[in-house]
Design a protein around this motif. Structure first.
Motif, short mmCIF file in Angstrom:
data_model
loop_
_atom_site.label_atom_id
_atom_site.label_comp_id
_atom_site.label_asym_id
_atom_site.label_seq_id
_atom_site.Cartn_x
_atom_site.Cartn_y
_atom_site.Cartn_z
N ILE A 19 17.50 -78.12 -36.06
CA ILE A 19 16.94 -78.56 -34.78
C ILE A 19 15.80 -79.51 -35.06
N TYR A 21 12.68 -81.40 -32.80
CA TYR A 21 11.97 -81.65 -31.55
C TYR A 21 11.14 -82.91 -31.74
N THR A 192 23.66 -86.20 -33.67
CA THR A 192 23.50 -84.84 -33.17
C THR A 192 24.69 -84.43 -32.31
N ASN A 257 24.16 -79.50 -35.12
CA ASN A 257 22.71 -79.66 -34.99
C ASN A 257 22.31 -80.05 -33.57
N THR A 258 21.02 -79.96 -33.30
CA THR A 258 20.48 -80.21 -31.97
C THR A 258 19.20 -81.04 -32.07
#
Length: 272
Positions: A19, A21, A192, A257-258
């Motif tokens: 992940i 951010y 992603t 994935n993110t």
């Protein structure tokens, strides 16, 4: 904590994070909270300092927080909560290295192995009590909204991020300021399976331009998967920033994935 100043580009290791951010820091640029669990990335960075809202994300994930420096509020938060962290600036330099290819402070790197060494040396708790992701059943796509093959996400002072859908690979490929965002070591464009764009309350709190950023919600956003989009609300529940549909049901992620783009409220997205 991976920096995103122009001198730090291209970064290394973001392609191996489970992940990522992306959130505004001071200086009108973003930084990345990169979360590693399934891939033993050998190089990650450049690593930079941490802020309170980044700490909140790491704490909720029950992660070892890896950084180089801090704001005082962030350090007070980590000390007060007795969080496991490695700080290159104050005593943990053995678990990082400096590259000769770039000038300081944009040349600091670490690895999953170095992070594990540091955690062991500090006797950090090894049992993980973190949150679990919610995934869709294999072969199903949960989204019901409009098709989106391209999205542009503006931040500040002309800096923008965009993603273009690759139907063959089933992923969104990432660009920054109109150029493919690639990994320094592999040269491959970052991509992603799950892309979340979440609106959040932002507030500048000092003359240095440091911010308060809400990473709890609730607020609105959009999720993109496999060429489709869906309007959502988001809220931090059980340690994760989770997406919910208009009936309050959690929108599951696709395996892979993110990337999570946290943007100020009112940000105007361009979607095609």
């Amino acid at each position: 904590m991976v920096e995103n100043a122009p001198q730090a580009r291209p970064q290394t290791g973001l392609d191996q994070a489970d992940i990522v951010y992306e959130i505004l820091a001071e200086g009108e640029i973003t930084r990345f909270v990169s979360v590693f669990q399934s891939n033993p990335a050998e190089t990650i960075g450049p690593v930079r300092s941490i802020r309170p809202y980044f700490v909140e994300i790491g704490d909720a994930l029950d992660a070892v927080i890896v950084h180089a420096g801090w704001s005082q509020e962030a350090m007070d938060m980590m000390a007060g909560r007795k969080l496991s962290h490695l700080d290159e600036v104050y005593g943990d330099g053995a678990y990082y290295w400096r590259s000769t290819e770039r000038k300081a402070p944009h040349n600091l790197y670490t690895s999953v192995d170095k992070m594990k060494q540091g955690a062991k040396a500090h006797n950090f708790r090894s049992e993980w009590n973190g949150p679990l992701l919610t995934f869709a059943k294999e072969g199903t796509s949960p989204l019901t909204g409009a098709a989106v093959s391209y999205i542009q996400i503006p931040y500040l002072q002309g800096y923008f991020v965009s993603y273009e859908y690759d139907a063959t690979a089933g992923v969104y490929k990432r660009s920054m300021e109109g150029k493919p965002h690639v990994d320094k070591e592999t040269g491959k464009q970052l991509q992603t399976k799950n892309l979340l764009v979440l609106e959040s309350k932002h507030k500048i709190v000092d003359k240095e331009g440091r911010r308060e950023v809400d990473v709890f919600g609730p607020n609105k956003g959009v999720i993109l998967q496999e060429g489709k989009s869906q309007q959502i609300t988001w809220e931090r529940k059980n340690g994760l920033l989770r997406a919910y549909d208009d009936k309050g049901k959690e929108v599951p992620l696709l395996p892979g994935n993110t990337w999570v783009q946290i943007v100020p409220e009112g940000t105007q997205l361009k979607m095609e």
